[in-house]
Scaffold this active site. Structure first.
Site, PDB file in Angstrom:
ATOM      1  N   THR A 129     -12.371  -4.860  -3.913  1.00 47.28           N
ATOM      2  CA  THR A 129     -11.717  -6.091  -3.465  1.00 47.28           C
ATOM      3  C   THR A 129     -10.419  -6.361  -4.219  1.00 47.28           C
ATOM      4  OG1 THR A 129     -12.024  -8.491  -3.467  1.00 47.28           O
ATOM      5  CG2 THR A 129     -13.253  -7.298  -5.114  1.00 47.28           C
ATOM      6  N   ASP A 130      -9.560  -7.189  -3.625  1.00 42.16           N
ATOM      7  CA  ASP A 130      -8.337  -7.619  -4.329  1.00 42.16           C
ATOM      8  C   ASP A 130      -8.650  -8.613  -5.451  1.00 42.16           C
ATOM      9  OD1 ASP A 130      -9.020  -9.831  -2.745  1.00 42.16           O
ATOM     10  OD2 ASP A 130      -7.068 -10.023  -1.772  1.00 42.16           O
ATOM     11  N   GLU A 131      -9.860  -9.209  -5.423  1.00 47.97           N
ATOM     12  CA  GLU A 131     -10.163 -10.269  -6.396  1.00 47.97           C
ATOM     13  C   GLU A 131     -10.214  -9.761  -7.833  1.00 47.97           C
ATOM     14  OE1 GLU A 131     -13.047 -13.178  -5.405  1.00 47.97           O
ATOM     15  OE2 GLU A 131     -12.545 -13.134  -3.284  1.00 47.97           O
ATOM     16  N   TYR A 155     -18.498 -12.814  -9.396  1.00 51.76           N
ATOM     17  CA  TYR A 155     -18.389 -11.793  -8.344  1.00 51.76           C
ATOM     18  C   TYR A 155     -17.302 -10.783  -8.696  1.00 51.76           C
ATOM     19  CZ  TYR A 155     -16.606  -9.585  -4.106  1.00 51.76           C
ATOM     20  OH  TYR A 155     -16.133  -8.657  -3.195  1.00 51.76           O
TER      21      TYR A 155
HETATM   22  P1  NAD Z   1     -22.023  -8.484   2.966  1.00 50.25           P
HETATM   23  O1  NAD Z   1     -22.531  -9.437   1.936  1.00 50.25           O
HETATM   24  O2  NAD Z   1     -21.812  -8.951   4.355  1.00 50.25           O
HETATM   25  O3  NAD Z   1     -23.001  -7.213   3.046  1.00 50.25           O
HETATM   26  C1  NAD Z   1     -23.534  -6.588   1.927  1.00 50.25           C
HETATM   27  C2  NAD Z   1     -24.603  -5.616   2.392  1.00 50.25           C
HETATM   28  O4  NAD Z   1     -25.126  -4.932   1.222  1.00 50.25           O
HETATM   29  C3  NAD Z   1     -25.802  -6.285   3.064  1.00 50.25           C
HETATM   30  O5  NAD Z   1     -26.201  -5.549   4.197  1.00 50.25           O
HETATM   31  C4  NAD Z   1     -26.881  -6.251   1.986  1.00 50.25           C
HETATM   32  O6  NAD Z   1     -28.198  -6.226   2.526  1.00 50.25           O
HETATM   33  C5  NAD Z   1     -26.539  -4.967   1.260  1.00 50.25           C
HETATM   34  N1  NAD Z   1     -27.034  -4.945  -0.125  1.00 50.25           N
HETATM   35  C6  NAD Z   1     -26.890  -5.926  -1.071  1.00 50.25           C
HETATM   36  N2  NAD Z   1     -27.494  -5.555  -2.208  1.00 50.25           N
HETATM   37  C7  NAD Z   1     -28.002  -4.309  -2.006  1.00 50.25           C
HETATM   38  C8  NAD Z   1     -28.721  -3.390  -2.815  1.00 50.25           C
HETATM   39  N3  NAD Z   1     -29.049  -3.685  -4.087  1.00 50.25           N
HETATM   40  N4  NAD Z   1     -29.078  -2.206  -2.287  1.00 50.25           N
HETATM   41  C9  NAD Z   1     -28.768  -1.895  -0.992  1.00 50.25           C
HETATM   42  N5  NAD Z   1     -28.106  -2.732  -0.185  1.00 50.25           N
HETATM   43  C10 NAD Z   1     -27.709  -3.926  -0.673  1.00 50.25           C
HETATM   44  O7  NAD Z   1     -20.680  -7.888   2.349  1.00 50.25           O
HETATM   45  P2  NAD Z   1     -19.328  -7.480   3.083  1.00 50.25           P
HETATM   46  O8  NAD Z   1     -18.477  -8.672   3.237  1.00 50.25           O
HETATM   47  O9  NAD Z   1     -19.663  -6.632   4.244  1.00 50.25           O
HETATM   48  O10 NAD Z   1     -18.679  -6.576   1.931  1.00 50.25           O
HETATM   49  C11 NAD Z   1     -18.963  -5.178   1.844  1.00 50.25           C
HETATM   50  C12 NAD Z   1     -18.222  -4.613   0.651  1.00 50.25           C
HETATM   51  O11 NAD Z   1     -16.823  -4.821   0.803  1.00 50.25           O
HETATM   52  C13 NAD Z   1     -18.603  -5.257  -0.683  1.00 50.25           C
HETATM   53  O12 NAD Z   1     -18.628  -4.250  -1.654  1.00 50.25           O
HETATM   54  C14 NAD Z   1     -17.464  -6.247  -0.953  1.00 50.25           C
HETATM   55  O13 NAD Z   1     -17.281  -6.434  -2.324  1.00 50.25           O
HETATM   56  C15 NAD Z   1     -16.298  -5.502  -0.326  1.00 50.25           C
HETATM   57  N6  NAD Z   1     -15.188  -6.354   0.178  1.00 50.25           N
HETATM   58  C16 NAD Z   1     -15.452  -7.402   1.014  1.00 50.25           C
HETATM   59  C17 NAD Z   1     -14.383  -8.146   1.523  1.00 50.25           C
HETATM   60  C18 NAD Z   1     -14.606  -9.305   2.480  1.00 50.25           C
HETATM   61  O14 NAD Z   1     -13.654 -10.022   2.785  1.00 50.25           O
HETATM   62  N7  NAD Z   1     -15.806  -9.529   2.981  1.00 50.25           N
HETATM   63  C19 NAD Z   1     -13.074  -7.822   1.163  1.00 50.25           C
HETATM   64  C20 NAD Z   1     -12.863  -6.753   0.283  1.00 50.25           C
HETATM   65  C21 NAD Z   1     -13.927  -6.017  -0.182  1.00 50.25           C
HETATM   66  O1  DAU Z   2     -10.409 -11.301  -1.252  1.00 52.23           O
HETATM   67  C1  DAU Z   2     -11.486 -10.486  -0.854  1.00 52.23           C
HETATM   68  C2  DAU Z   2     -12.752 -11.292  -0.954  1.00 52.23           C
HETATM   69  O2  DAU Z   2     -12.743 -12.209   0.124  1.00 52.23           O
HETATM   70  C3  DAU Z   2     -14.014 -10.444  -0.928  1.00 52.23           C
HETATM   71  O3  DAU Z   2     -14.013  -9.587  -2.047  1.00 52.23           O
HETATM   72  C4  DAU Z   2     -15.251 -11.337  -0.928  1.00 52.23           C
HETATM   73  O4  DAU Z   2     -16.418 -10.535  -0.795  1.00 52.23           O
HETATM   74  C5  DAU Z   2     -15.161 -12.288   0.243  1.00 52.23           C
HETATM   75  O5  DAU Z   2     -16.250 -13.175   0.215  1.00 52.23           O
HETATM   76  C6  DAU Z   2     -13.851 -13.071   0.209  1.00 52.23           C
HETATM   77  O6  DAU Z   2     -13.823 -14.001  -0.906  1.00 52.23           O
HETATM   78  P1  DAU Z   2     -13.231 -15.489  -0.784  1.00 52.23           P
HETATM   79  O7  DAU Z   2     -13.829 -16.325  -1.827  1.00 52.23           O
HETATM   80  O8  DAU Z   2     -11.747 -15.462  -0.702  1.00 52.23           O
HETATM   81  O9  DAU Z   2     -13.792 -15.859   0.697  1.00 52.23           O
HETATM   82  P2  DAU Z   2     -14.416 -17.210   1.290  1.00 52.23           P
HETATM   83  O10 DAU Z   2     -14.498 -17.037   2.768  1.00 52.23           O
HETATM   84  O11 DAU Z   2     -15.638 -17.620   0.561  1.00 52.23           O
HETATM   85  O12 DAU Z   2     -13.274 -18.272   0.973  1.00 52.23           O
HETATM   86  C7  DAU Z   2     -11.950 -18.111   1.497  1.00 52.23           C
HETATM   87  C8  DAU Z   2     -11.128 -19.283   1.000  1.00 52.23           C
HETATM   88  O13 DAU Z   2     -11.606 -20.487   1.632  1.00 52.23           O
HETATM   89  C9  DAU Z   2     -11.249 -19.538  -0.496  1.00 52.23           C
HETATM   90  O14 DAU Z   2     -10.004 -20.019  -0.990  1.00 52.23           O
HETATM   91  C10 DAU Z   2     -12.304 -20.645  -0.602  1.00 52.23           C
HETATM   92  C11 DAU Z   2     -12.078 -21.452   0.669  1.00 52.23           C
HETATM   93  N1  DAU Z   2     -13.291 -22.084   1.238  1.00 52.23           N
HETATM   94  C12 DAU Z   2     -14.406 -21.329   1.431  1.00 52.23           C
HETATM   95  C13 DAU Z   2     -15.554 -21.882   1.971  1.00 52.23           C
HETATM   96  C14 DAU Z   2     -16.816 -21.062   2.153  1.00 52.23           C
HETATM   97  C15 DAU Z   2     -13.241 -23.418   1.642  1.00 52.23           C
HETATM   98  O15 DAU Z   2     -12.203 -24.094   1.505  1.00 52.23           O
HETATM   99  N2  DAU Z   2     -14.370 -23.965   2.169  1.00 52.23           N
HETATM  100  C16 DAU Z   2     -15.536 -23.264   2.344  1.00 52.23           C
HETATM  101  O16 DAU Z   2     -16.545 -23.855   2.818  1.00 52.23           O
END
Ligand code: NAD
Ligand code: DAU
Length: 349
Positions: A129-131, A155
């Site tokens: 992730t970018d975080e 996280y």
């Molecule tokens: P998600 O939470 O939707 O899915 C995670 C999946 O991993 C689920 O299916 C869960 O059951 C599985 N899982 C969790 N713990 C596990 C374990 N111990 N063993 C096996 N499986 C397990 O997550 P996502 O949003 O699809 O993110 C996927 C990946 O991409 C993560 O590594 C996250 O850090 C990364 N990522 C997410 C975002 C985003 O915006 N969602 C952006 C950048 C990177």
């Molecule tokens: O940047 C990549 C990341 O993006 C991933 O690594 C994470 O897995 C993914 O969850 C996401 O993280 P964020 O914290 O940025 O996503 P979220 O959707 O939770 O929040 C997006 C923005 O919106 C953040 O600034 C918080 C704000 N927010 C979020 C929620 C859930 C609100 O204002 N209200 C809300 O109820």
């Protein structure tokens, strides 16, 4: 692959089978975020198999690698929600750090025993992730692959730790690893704890749309299919040991995102309980340690791997809203008891 029943993982499996077409084994623990319903359309596909289990279960992983003999591991599995990491960081350390470590150890044992040609071809692609880079001030340049790590939430700290382990396995053992660091994804199958699906669902149902703080935190949004495309590009053409930033060049404050969704809903759902939907926007208490701004410099992947996102924010967000409107059964299934408990805990103040 690991974590293929989650949001990005399930989009990746569906895209993989439709494009590359080679077999996929999906190891997933099915936490609250894992949903086999996302993969219903390929459940009987002979190229796809599912294994229910934890990436931290070393014996299971070792047996699975021995049986399926993959040419690559694409590692998505993680605890992914920042707010949940603030309420309870334990699972984040367990899965993101210890789980990735166990997976790396078993992957190393498997890779070490491969014949020369397979050893050179093998890849371990870590999805991050970018975080991990921390938070930017308004005038600062976007994160590049050389920006020092500065994670601010449990996280992002656990993702940073896993990135460092992956890097070390290349440097120390020569394992052929790749890492992608991507910005915020949105699109079909995203669990409605995250901003975009939560906003869509609450707005449709006449419920408050919670905006943290002043709503001016900035994220760089990328449509999920474009992220999956980038992962495939890195897997096939990425240089071993390198990291690649992935993003949409699409920085937007949260309020703008929420307003964009409300406008599309005003047009598509004029008979919803509250219209205009933006009347539902409610400022709530801020996330502790809330990162102000993320932005990704994606010139490396664009230049070296010729990757470009296919969707603009306008086209992607419309597709996303339409997908949620067309998939009420999916929504009903994921917004079960546990989900309602989470919403009650998170938004009670
Ligand atoms: P998600 O939470 O939707 O899915 C995670 C999946 O991993 C689920 O299916 C869960 O059951 C599985 N899982 C969790 N713990 C596990 C374990 N111990 N063993 C096996 N499986 C397990 O997550 P996502 O949003 O699809 O993110 C996927 C990946 O991409 C993560 O590594 C996250 O850090 C990364 N990522 C997410 C975002 C985003 O915006 N969602 C952006 C950048 C990177
Ligand atoms: O940047 C990549 C990341 O993006 C991933 O690594 C994470 O897995 C993914 O969850 C996401 O993280 P964020 O914290 O940025 O996503 P979220 O959707 O939770 O929040 C997006 C923005 O919106 C953040 O600034 C918080 C704000 N927010 C979020 C929620 C859930 C609100 O204002 N209200 C809300 O109820």
């Amino acid at each position: 692959m690991t974590g293929g029943a989650g949001f990005i993982g399930s989009n990746f499996v569906l895209q993989w089978l439709a494009t590359e077409g080679t077999p996929v084994v999906n190891l997933d623990k099915l936490t609250y975020a894992g949903n086999l319903g996302n993969l219903q359309e390929i459940s009987a596909d002979s190229r796809y198999s599912f294994v229910h289990g934890d990436i931290g279960d070393r014996k299971l992983v070792s047996d699975l690698l021995g049986r399926s003999r993959p040419r690559a591991i694409v590692h998505f599995a993680a605890e992914s929600h920042v707010d949940r990491s603030i309420h309870g960081p334990d699972d984040f350390v367990r899965t993101n750090v210890n789980g990735t470590f166990g997976l790396l150890e078993e992957a190393r044992a498997y890779w070490t025993e491969l014949g020369n040609e397979d050893k050179v071809r093998f890849r371990f692609l870590h999805v991050s992730t970018d975080e991990v880079y921390g938070s930017l001030k308004p005038e600062e340049a976007a994160f590049s692959e050389t920006t020092p790590y500065s994670p601010n939430s449990p996280y992002s700290a656990t993702k940073a730790a896993s990135d460092h382990l992956v890097r070390a396995y290349h440097h120390t053992y020569g394992m052929p690893v790749l890492t992608t660091n991507c910005s915020n994804n949105y699109g079909p199958y995203q669990f409605p704890e995250k901003l975009i699906p939560l906003t869509i669902l609450n707005a449709m149902n006449g419920k408050a749309i919670p905006v943290y703080g002043d709503g001016k935190n900035v994220r760089d949004w990328l449509y999920v299919a474009d992220h999956c495309d980038a992962i495939r590009a890195v897997l096939s053409r990425g240089k071993v040991g390198e990291t690649y930033n992935v993003g949409g060049r699409n920085e937007k404050p949260n309020l703008e995102i929420v307003h964009a969704i409300c406008s599309i809903l005003d047009e598509l759902r004029p008979a919803d309980p509250v219209v205009p939907h933006s009347k539902l926007i409610t400022y709530v208490v801020d996330r502790p340690g809330h990162d102000r701004r993320y932005a990704m410099d994606t010139r490396k992947i664009e230049r070296e791997l010729k990757w470009q996102p296919g969707e603009t924010f306008e086209s992607g967000i419309r597709k996303t809203v339409e997908w949620y409107l067309a998939n009420e059964t999916w929504i009903r299934e994921v917004t079960s008891g546990h989900y309602r408990e989470w919403i009650a805990t998170q938004y009670s103040v």
